[in-house]
Write a protein that holds these residues in place. Structure first.
Motif, PDB file in Angstrom:
ATOM      1  N   LEU A   1      11.646  -1.461  -5.812  1.00 52.68           N
ATOM      2  CA  LEU A   1      12.161  -0.886  -7.348  1.00 52.68           C
ATOM      3  C   LEU A   1      13.437  -0.583  -7.777  1.00 52.68           C
ATOM      4  CD1 LEU A   1      11.841   0.168 -10.528  1.00 52.68           C
ATOM      5  CD2 LEU A   1      10.931   2.215  -9.959  1.00 52.68           C
ATOM      6  N   ARG A   2      14.257   0.156  -6.783  1.00 52.59           N
ATOM      7  CA  ARG A   2      15.474   0.700  -6.328  1.00 52.59           C
ATOM      8  C   ARG A   2      16.132  -0.630  -6.732  1.00 52.59           C
ATOM      9  NH1 ARG A   2      16.679   2.196  -1.031  1.00 52.59           N
ATOM     10  NH2 ARG A   2      15.850  -0.534  -0.568  1.00 52.59           N
ATOM     11  N   ASN A   3      16.092  -1.503  -5.807  1.00 52.76           N
ATOM     12  CA  ASN A   3      16.236  -3.054  -5.125  1.00 52.76           C
ATOM     13  C   ASN A   3      16.591  -4.279  -6.866  1.00 52.76           C
ATOM     14  OD1 ASN A   3      16.767  -2.544  -3.056  1.00 52.76           O
ATOM     15  ND2 ASN A   3      14.984  -4.042  -1.895  1.00 52.76           N
ATOM     16  N   LEU A   4      15.030  -3.783  -7.802  1.00 51.81           N
ATOM     17  CA  LEU A   4      15.744  -4.645  -8.562  1.00 51.81           C
ATOM     18  C   LEU A   4      16.007  -3.637  -9.805  1.00 51.81           C
ATOM     19  CD1 LEU A   4      11.150  -4.823  -9.105  1.00 51.81           C
ATOM     20  CD2 LEU A   4      13.307  -6.846  -8.977  1.00 51.81           C
ATOM     21  N   LEU A   5      16.493  -2.502  -9.245  1.00 51.64           N
ATOM     22  CA  LEU A   5      17.652  -1.855 -10.025  1.00 51.64           C
ATOM     23  C   LEU A   5      18.477  -2.027 -10.192  1.00 51.64           C
ATOM     24  CD1 LEU A   5      15.568   1.480 -10.728  1.00 51.64           C
ATOM     25  CD2 LEU A   5      15.495  -0.323 -12.633  1.00 51.64           C
ATOM     26  N   MET A   6      18.695  -2.132  -8.974  1.00 45.63           N
ATOM     27  CA  MET A   6      20.626  -2.697  -8.295  1.00 45.63           C
ATOM     28  C   MET A   6      20.722  -4.234  -8.968  1.00 45.63           C
ATOM     29  SD  MET A   6      20.345  -0.473  -4.922  1.00 45.63           S
ATOM     30  CE  MET A   6      22.445  -0.896  -4.702  1.00 45.63           C
ATOM     31  N   ASP A   7      20.084  -4.768  -8.630  1.00 44.77           N
ATOM     32  CA  ASP A   7      20.043  -6.006  -8.847  1.00 44.77           C
ATOM     33  C   ASP A   7      19.974  -6.455 -10.127  1.00 44.77           C
ATOM     34  OD1 ASP A   7      19.487  -7.106  -5.854  1.00 44.77           O
ATOM     35  OD2 ASP A   7      18.084  -8.020  -6.904  1.00 44.77           O
ATOM     36  N   ALA A   8      19.803  -5.685 -11.293  1.00 42.25           N
ATOM     37  CA  ALA A   8      19.981  -5.435 -12.687  1.00 42.25           C
ATOM     38  C   ALA A   8      21.018  -4.485 -12.950  1.00 42.25           C
ATOM     39  CB  ALA A   8      18.111  -5.232 -14.051  1.00 42.25           C
ATOM     40  N   GLY A   9      22.155  -4.061 -11.921  1.00 40.60           N
ATOM     41  CA  GLY A   9      23.512  -3.461 -12.458  1.00 40.60           C
ATOM     42  C   GLY A   9      23.127  -2.333 -13.262  1.00 40.60           C
ATOM     43  N   ARG A  10      21.647  -1.337 -13.016  1.00 38.23           N
ATOM     44  CA  ARG A  10      21.271   0.151 -12.915  1.00 38.23           C
ATOM     45  C   ARG A  10      20.934   0.626 -12.251  1.00 38.23           C
ATOM     46  NH1 ARG A  10      18.927   0.179 -18.989  1.00 38.23           N
ATOM     47  NH2 ARG A  10      19.682  -1.674 -19.856  1.00 38.23           N
ATOM     48  N   GLY A  11      21.192   0.348 -10.969  1.00 37.88           N
ATOM     49  CA  GLY A  11      20.810   1.538  -9.742  1.00 37.88           C
ATOM     50  C   GLY A  11      22.376   1.913  -8.885  1.00 37.88           C
ATOM     51  N   GLY A  12      22.886   1.902  -9.762  1.00 41.44           N
ATOM     52  CA  GLY A  12      24.614   2.095  -8.679  1.00 41.44           C
ATOM     53  C   GLY A  12      24.997   3.680  -9.308  1.00 41.44           C
ATOM     54  N   ARG A  13      25.534   3.782  -8.489  1.00 43.42           N
ATOM     55  CA  ARG A  13      26.596   5.503  -9.239  1.00 43.42           C
ATOM     56  C   ARG A  13      28.088   4.845  -9.885  1.00 43.42           C
ATOM     57  NH1 ARG A  13      24.954   9.749  -4.421  1.00 43.42           N
ATOM     58  NH2 ARG A  13      22.792   8.700  -4.093  1.00 43.42           N
ATOM     59  N   SER A  14      28.134   5.759 -10.429  1.00 47.37           N
ATOM     60  CA  SER A  14      29.778   5.392 -11.705  1.00 47.37           C
ATOM     61  C   SER A  14      30.604   6.385 -11.289  1.00 47.37           C
ATOM     62  CB  SER A  14      29.655   6.065 -12.795  1.00 47.37           C
ATOM     63  OG  SER A  14      28.484   6.095 -13.445  1.00 47.37           O
TER      64      SER A  14
ATOM     65  N   HIS B   1       0.771  -1.186   0.004  1.00 46.42           N
ATOM     66  CA  HIS B   1       0.154   0.083  -0.321  1.00 46.42           C
ATOM     67  C   HIS B   1       0.839   1.259   0.052  1.00 46.42           C
ATOM     68  CE1 HIS B   1      -3.872  -2.325   0.230  1.00 46.42           C
ATOM     69  NE2 HIS B   1      -2.822  -3.012   1.413  1.00 46.42           N
ATOM     70  N   GLY B   2       2.416   1.286   0.604  1.00 44.55           N
ATOM     71  CA  GLY B   2       3.163   2.180   0.711  1.00 44.55           C
ATOM     72  C   GLY B   2       3.328   3.071  -0.860  1.00 44.55           C
ATOM     73  N   SER B   3       3.846   4.005  -0.921  1.00 45.38           N
ATOM     74  CA  SER B   3       5.117   4.654  -1.728  1.00 45.38           C
ATOM     75  C   SER B   3       5.993   3.507  -2.283  1.00 45.38           C
ATOM     76  CB  SER B   3       4.282   5.660  -2.674  1.00 45.38           C
ATOM     77  OG  SER B   3       3.122   5.983  -3.053  1.00 45.38           O
ATOM     78  N   ARG B   4       6.533   3.930  -0.308  1.00 47.70           N
ATOM     79  CA  ARG B   4       8.024   3.680  -0.407  1.00 47.70           C
ATOM     80  C   ARG B   4       8.477   2.467  -0.544  1.00 47.70           C
ATOM     81  NH1 ARG B   4       9.873   6.183   5.399  1.00 47.70           N
ATOM     82  NH2 ARG B   4      12.069   5.020   4.995  1.00 47.70           N
ATOM     83  N   THR B   5       7.561   1.846  -0.095  1.00 48.10           N
ATOM     84  CA  THR B   5       7.105  -0.175  -1.078  1.00 48.10           C
ATOM     85  C   THR B   5       7.786  -0.002  -2.071  1.00 48.10           C
ATOM     86  OG1 THR B   5       6.057  -0.594   1.676  1.00 48.10           O
ATOM     87  CG2 THR B   5       6.744  -2.481  -0.316  1.00 48.10           C
ATOM     88  N   PHE B   6       6.685   0.427  -2.421  1.00 44.64           N
ATOM     89  CA  PHE B   6       7.410   0.575  -4.530  1.00 44.64           C
ATOM     90  C   PHE B   6       8.528   0.677  -5.300  1.00 44.64           C
ATOM     91  CE2 PHE B   6       2.512   0.033  -4.120  1.00 44.64           C
ATOM     92  CZ  PHE B   6       2.306  -1.070  -4.190  1.00 44.64           C
ATOM     93  N   LEU B   7       8.882   1.908  -4.210  1.00 48.20           N
ATOM     94  CA  LEU B   7      10.133   2.613  -3.976  1.00 48.20           C
ATOM     95  C   LEU B   7      11.572   1.499  -3.982  1.00 48.20           C
ATOM     96  CD1 LEU B   7       9.575   6.119  -3.937  1.00 48.20           C
ATOM     97  CD2 LEU B   7      10.099   5.113  -5.854  1.00 48.20           C
ATOM     98  N   ALA B   8      11.033   1.327  -2.883  1.00 47.29           N
ATOM     99  CA  ALA B   8      12.560   0.285  -2.542  1.00 47.29           C
ATOM    100  C   ALA B   8      12.554  -1.093  -3.229  1.00 47.29           C
ATOM    101  CB  ALA B   8      12.250  -0.322  -1.363  1.00 47.29           C
TER     102      ALA B   8
END
Length: 81
Positions: A68-81, A59-66
């Motif tokens: 999404l962040r985790n999935l992007l990081m797992d896919a190698g798309r969420g890190g900083r260069s 129900h919370g946007s924070r849950t969805f954002l977290a």
């Protein structure tokens, strides 16, 4: 489920964003914030489904954002260069 779920969630998000805009124009800040939050939640739900096949029930946007962040990081798309 095909793209129907994504399209449904995205359309709902767009409608809520329009409602938020109308509420803001009418001076209803509480309604605008509520509808904007719901629009964000549904848009995130749509994106998680479309790109990751996730049907997250939360129900919370924070849950969805977290998530999404985790999935992007797992896919190698969420890190900083």
């Amino acid at each position: 489920m095909s793209g129907e779920y994504y399209a449904l969630m995205w359309r709902r998000a767009e409608r809520l964003l329009l409602r938020a805009s109308r509420d803001l124009d009418e001076g209803d800040c509480d309604g605008a914030c509520f509808n904007a939050e719901e629009a964000i939640r549904l848009a995130l739900k749509a994106v998680l489904y479309k790109y990751f096949g996730e049907l997250l029930r939360a129900h919370g946007s924070r849950t969805f954002l977290a998530r999404l962040r985790n999935l992007l990081m797992d896919a190698g798309r969420g890190g900083r260069s």
